[in-house]
Design a protein around this motif. Structure first.
Motif, mmCIF file in Angstrom:
data_model
loop_
_atom_site.group_PDB
_atom_site.id
_atom_site.type_symbol
_atom_site.label_atom_id
_atom_site.label_comp_id
_atom_site.label_asym_id
_atom_site.label_seq_id
_atom_site.Cartn_x
_atom_site.Cartn_y
_atom_site.Cartn_z
ATOM 1 N N UNK A 136 -2.080 -7.499 -6.523
ATOM 2 C CA UNK A 136 -3.363 -6.981 -6.991
ATOM 3 C C UNK A 136 -3.116 -5.787 -7.908
ATOM 4 N N UNK A 137 -3.852 -5.740 -9.000
ATOM 5 C CA UNK A 137 -3.667 -4.690 -9.999
ATOM 6 C C UNK A 137 -4.999 -3.989 -10.245
ATOM 7 N N UNK A 138 -5.021 -2.673 -10.127
ATOM 8 C CA UNK A 138 -6.238 -1.927 -10.416
ATOM 9 C C UNK A 138 -5.911 -0.476 -10.735
ATOM 10 N N UNK A 139 -6.588 0.037 -11.732
ATOM 11 C CA UNK A 139 -6.435 1.425 -12.166
ATOM 12 C C UNK A 139 -7.827 2.026 -12.352
ATOM 13 N N UNK A 140 -7.924 3.348 -12.378
ATOM 14 C CA UNK A 140 -9.246 3.959 -12.536
ATOM 15 C C UNK A 140 -9.944 3.440 -13.803
ATOM 16 N N UNK A 141 -11.207 3.100 -13.684
ATOM 17 C CA UNK A 141 -12.015 3.133 -12.478
ATOM 18 C C UNK A 141 -11.767 1.883 -11.655
ATOM 19 N N UNK A 142 -11.422 2.073 -10.351
ATOM 20 C CA UNK A 142 -10.973 0.985 -9.497
ATOM 21 C C UNK A 142 -12.073 -0.056 -9.256
ATOM 22 N N UNK A 143 -11.670 -1.336 -9.295
ATOM 23 C CA UNK A 143 -12.609 -2.428 -9.077
ATOM 24 C C UNK A 143 -12.867 -2.627 -7.584
ATOM 25 N N UNK B 165 1.417 -8.416 0.611
ATOM 26 C CA UNK B 165 0.496 -7.742 -0.316
ATOM 27 C C UNK B 165 1.253 -6.735 -1.179
ATOM 28 N N UNK B 166 1.167 -6.924 -2.486
ATOM 29 C CA UNK B 166 1.798 -6.030 -3.458
ATOM 30 C C UNK B 166 0.706 -5.453 -4.343
ATOM 31 N N UNK B 167 0.657 -4.148 -4.433
ATOM 32 C CA UNK B 167 -0.339 -3.495 -5.290
ATOM 33 C C UNK B 167 0.363 -2.778 -6.429
ATOM 34 N N UNK B 168 -0.172 -2.947 -7.625
ATOM 35 C CA UNK B 168 0.285 -2.183 -8.782
ATOM 36 C C UNK B 168 -0.876 -1.287 -9.182
ATOM 37 N N UNK B 169 -0.696 0.007 -8.963
ATOM 38 C CA UNK B 169 -1.778 0.961 -9.203
ATOM 39 C C UNK B 169 -1.168 2.307 -9.569
ATOM 40 N N UNK B 170 -1.986 3.350 -9.612
ATOM 41 C CA UNK B 170 -1.519 4.603 -10.197
ATOM 42 C C UNK B 170 -1.210 5.718 -9.208
ATOM 43 N N UNK B 171 -1.619 5.579 -7.944
ATOM 44 C CA UNK B 171 -1.500 6.724 -7.044
ATOM 45 C C UNK B 171 -1.514 6.301 -5.584
ATOM 46 N N UNK C 241 -3.252 7.705 -3.599
ATOM 47 C CA UNK C 241 -4.653 7.880 -3.240
ATOM 48 C C UNK C 241 -5.530 6.727 -3.726
ATOM 49 N N UNK C 242 -4.950 5.790 -4.448
ATOM 50 C CA UNK C 242 -5.697 4.623 -4.908
ATOM 51 C C UNK C 242 -6.228 3.848 -3.704
ATOM 52 N N UNK C 243 -7.438 3.308 -3.773
ATOM 53 C CA UNK C 243 -7.981 2.515 -2.663
ATOM 54 C C UNK C 243 -7.120 1.307 -2.316
ATOM 55 N N UNK C 244 -6.319 0.825 -3.262
ATOM 56 C CA UNK C 244 -5.438 -0.317 -2.995
ATOM 57 C C UNK C 244 -4.270 0.056 -2.089
ATOM 58 N N UNK C 245 -3.908 1.332 -2.087
ATOM 59 C CA UNK C 245 -2.723 1.767 -1.348
ATOM 60 C C UNK C 245 -2.844 1.504 0.144
ATOM 61 N N UNK C 246 -4.030 1.648 0.692
ATOM 62 C CA UNK C 246 -4.233 1.525 2.138
ATOM 63 C C UNK C 246 -3.970 0.121 2.653
ATOM 64 N N UNK C 247 -4.128 -0.890 1.789
ATOM 65 C CA UNK C 247 -3.963 -2.273 2.255
ATOM 66 C C UNK C 247 -2.793 -2.982 1.580
ATOM 67 N N UNK C 248 -1.878 -2.218 0.990
ATOM 68 C CA UNK C 248 -0.717 -2.808 0.319
ATOM 69 C C UNK C 248 0.542 -2.601 1.146
ATOM 70 N N UNK C 249 1.225 -3.679 1.409
ATOM 71 C CA UNK C 249 2.518 -3.602 2.102
ATOM 72 C C UNK C 249 3.579 -3.035 1.172
ATOM 73 N N UNK C 250 3.469 -3.361 -0.102
ATOM 74 C CA UNK C 250 4.409 -2.882 -1.122
ATOM 75 C C UNK C 250 3.588 -2.243 -2.246
ATOM 76 N N UNK C 251 3.780 -0.945 -2.437
ATOM 77 C CA UNK C 251 2.977 -0.180 -3.389
ATOM 78 C C UNK C 251 3.831 0.232 -4.585
ATOM 79 N N UNK C 252 3.528 -0.342 -5.753
ATOM 80 C CA UNK C 252 4.258 -0.025 -6.973
ATOM 81 C C UNK C 252 3.384 0.869 -7.846
ATOM 82 N N UNK C 253 3.842 2.090 -8.047
ATOM 83 C CA UNK C 253 3.047 3.076 -8.773
ATOM 84 C C UNK C 253 3.497 3.164 -10.221
ATOM 85 N N UNK C 254 2.533 3.081 -11.116
ATOM 86 C CA UNK C 254 2.803 3.204 -12.545
ATOM 87 C C UNK C 254 1.792 4.172 -13.133
ATOM 88 N N UNK C 255 2.270 5.028 -13.991
ATOM 89 C CA UNK C 255 1.386 5.988 -14.634
ATOM 90 C C UNK C 255 0.408 5.279 -15.555
#
Length: 292
Positions: A187-194, A211-217, A219-233
């Motif tokens: 799942x991919x989401x950046x501000x403003x989060x969907x 669950x793999x999330x590609x997001x920015x922080x 603190x992103x809402x995706x972070x709480x439900x991602x087993x693998x969190x990939x952060x990109x600026x």
């Protein structure tokens, strides 16, 4: 304004010089504008020197003005409307400097992404994806471009890749109905989060899928439900989301998974190339080495 930043300013106010008080007051009242001003521009606006602005940032606990500016940008990014973004760029960047300003910003985003990415987390995500039976890819808004790109190349790596159409919550959950253990979702989401993507990711987490999330922080809402969190600026270029950071992470993810499945992928690519040649899918262009 960000409560932590506001508290830093409040605690230091008794020690501020007259110029620093003016800076603090302007930040309190115009944080959305200051987030995208250079130190020199802020100083000129307030009526102090650039060095006074830099000393102010250090005085309230930041390593320098760029760190203060970054904190302000994080605060306003998710709140600004598209119209506000456009107006901000029009006000702060001269028209004849837009090309270099955008390129420089993208270069900075890539550098920050490279410096902050957790390599161990990244390769754990690669390992988890490699063994997936099916891979679902989900994004909305500007992230849809990223999901389309990712899906295109993952279909050369995996036999079963589903790009989830995020047109409505009902359609999303219909497509995810058979998602479960052994499957993976990116799942991919950046501000403003969907909100749609967040709800879908929460559902995917409950099914036992990877669950793999590609997001920015974090603190992103995706972070709480991602087993693998990939952060990109990520950042804003006027009303346009700059996605060079996440796109680079996606490139690395595709290549890394493909190398893990090298024999299988090589066979697939060889077959596809032969089909392309047989049916003349691509125009062949002869290149003269001397003329380039």
């Amino acid at each position: 304004m960000n409560s932590q930043l506001s508290e830093r300013i409040r605690q230091k106010t008794p020690e501020f010089s007259k110029g620093q008080r003016a800076i603090a007051r302007y930040i309190e009242e115009h944080s959305d504008k200051v987030a995208f001003m250079t130190a020199a521009t802020l100083g000129k606006t307030v009526g102090v020197s650039e060095s006074t602005v830099v000393r102010f940032a250090v005085e309230i606990g930041y390593s320098g003005y760029p760190a203060l500016q970054s904190a302000l940008q994080e605060m306003v990014r998710s709140k600004m409307t598209s119209v506000q973004r456009l107006e901000m760029t029009s006000t702060n960047v001269p028209h004849d400097q837009l090309l270099h300003a955008v390129l420089d910003q993208d270069i900075s985003i890539l550098r920050q992404t490279k410096e902050s990415i957790d390599k161990e987390v990244f390769y754990r995500a690669v390992d988890a994806l490699t063994g997936a039976k099916r891979v679902f890819v989900l994004g909305a808004g500007s992230s849809l471009a990223l999901t389309t790109f990712l899906t295109h190349y993952l279909r050369l790596v995996f036999e079963n890749v589903i790009q989830v159409e995020a047109v409505s919550e009902a359609i999303i959950f219909q497509q995810l109905a058979r998602l479960g253990e052994g499957d993976a979702i990116i799942a991919i989401s950046f501000p403003r989060y969907s909100k749609r993507v967040i709800k879908a990711m929460q559902y995917a987490s409950d099914t036992g899928a990877v669950t793999v999330a590609i997001t920015d922080s974090q603190l992103s809402p995706l972070a709480a439900c991602a087993e693998h969190l990939l952060l990109a600026r990520s950042d804003m270029v006027s009303f346009v989301d700059s996605l060079v950071g996440p796109l680079s992470i996606i490139n690395a993810l595709i290549v890394s998974v493909a190398i893990r499945k090298k024999d299988e992928v090589a066979g697939t690519l060889q077959h596809i190339e032969s089909v392309w040649d047989e049916y003349g899918v691509y125009e062949k262009v002869d290149v003269d080495p001397q003329n380039g």
